[in-house]
Write an enzyme that holds these catalytic residues in place. Sequence first.
Site, PDB file in Angstrom:
ATOM      1  N   CYS A  91       0.856  -1.182   0.000  1.00 56.15           N
ATOM      2  CA  CYS A  91       0.000   0.000   0.000  1.00 56.15           C
ATOM      3  C   CYS A  91       0.892   1.232   0.000  1.00 56.15           C
ATOM      4  O   CYS A  91       1.883   1.265   0.737  1.00 56.15           O
ATOM      5  CB  CYS A  91      -0.886  -0.022   1.247  1.00 56.15           C
ATOM      6  SG  CYS A  91      -1.973   1.401   1.385  1.00 56.15           S
ATOM      7  N   HIS A 133      -9.110  -3.952  -1.518  1.00 49.94           N
ATOM      8  CA  HIS A 133      -8.090  -3.162  -0.816  1.00 49.94           C
ATOM      9  C   HIS A 133      -8.417  -1.663  -0.904  1.00 49.94           C
ATOM     10  O   HIS A 133      -8.427  -0.963   0.117  1.00 49.94           O
ATOM     11  CB  HIS A 133      -6.707  -3.451  -1.419  1.00 49.94           C
ATOM     12  CG  HIS A 133      -5.603  -2.628  -0.854  1.00 49.94           C
ATOM     13  ND1 HIS A 133      -4.549  -3.158  -0.147  1.00 49.94           N
ATOM     14  CD2 HIS A 133      -5.382  -1.282  -0.889  1.00 49.94           C
ATOM     15  CE1 HIS A 133      -3.740  -2.173   0.238  1.00 49.94           C
ATOM     16  NE2 HIS A 133      -4.224  -1.023  -0.203  1.00 49.94           N
ATOM     17  N   GLU A 134      -8.696  -1.188  -2.122  1.00 49.21           N
ATOM     18  CA  GLU A 134      -8.938   0.255  -2.295  1.00 49.21           C
ATOM     19  C   GLU A 134     -10.225   0.685  -1.589  1.00 49.21           C
ATOM     20  O   GLU A 134     -10.266   1.745  -0.966  1.00 49.21           O
ATOM     21  CB  GLU A 134      -8.981   0.629  -3.781  1.00 49.21           C
ATOM     22  CG  GLU A 134      -7.679   0.397  -4.550  1.00 49.21           C
ATOM     23  CD  GLU A 134      -6.435   0.933  -3.874  1.00 49.21           C
ATOM     24  OE1 GLU A 134      -6.514   1.934  -3.125  1.00 49.21           O
ATOM     25  OE2 GLU A 134      -5.353   0.352  -4.077  1.00 49.21           O
ATOM     26  N   HIS A 137     -10.078   1.413   2.094  1.00 50.51           N
ATOM     27  CA  HIS A 137      -9.584   2.749   2.472  1.00 50.51           C
ATOM     28  C   HIS A 137     -10.744   3.711   2.733  1.00 50.51           C
ATOM     29  O   HIS A 137     -10.612   4.640   3.528  1.00 50.51           O
ATOM     30  CB  HIS A 137      -8.717   3.334   1.350  1.00 50.51           C
ATOM     31  CG  HIS A 137      -7.301   2.826   1.331  1.00 50.51           C
ATOM     32  ND1 HIS A 137      -6.404   3.084   2.343  1.00 50.51           N
ATOM     33  CD2 HIS A 137      -6.617   2.106   0.414  1.00 50.51           C
ATOM     34  CE1 HIS A 137      -5.236   2.531   2.042  1.00 50.51           C
ATOM     35  NE2 HIS A 137      -5.338   1.919   0.877  1.00 50.51           N
TER      36      HIS A 137
END
Length: 168
Positions: A91, A133-134, A137
């Site tokens: 990341c 994953h994104e 955030h």
Amino acid sequence: MAILKIARMGHPVLGRKALPVEDPTAPEIRRLVADMMDTVADANGAGLAAPQVHVPLRLVIFRAPELGMTVLINPVVEALDGDTQIGYEGCLSLPGLTGAVPRFQRVRYFGVGLDGEAIQRTAEGFHARVVQHECDHLDGVLYPRRMPDLASFGFVEEVRRAMDNGGR
Ligand code: NI
């Protein structure tokens, strides 16, 4: 063109829930996306979420091999089944680090593109992983929080060396 400063783990913007984008077609959103594209290209990343550049909005960009770069605004991600797969992730907010993270193998995601068009896709493998994953955030979650075992967390160079030596 502008390369934006990337927030690193510990900065409060990475721990907050981001807000919906009210008008995905607004010029300031287009400008933000252009700058995020420059930033992710400069950093050689696979994806970037707006909170990582200190903008607490629900917007991500990511690259999957078969797709090129996707802009996804106000995304929703759903697992297609319960199958998960462990894979190493990195990341841009944790530079130099990596760790093994379980993710759903197959997902469906929805959102809006820069022209206001609806996006709906299914994804698997790396594509599914980068979307999860994104989008994490946007809810203030960094990948170490998804790791069941922090033993695999470490600096990329060391983890790679240990793997090459058969130590993992
Ligand atoms: Ni990230």
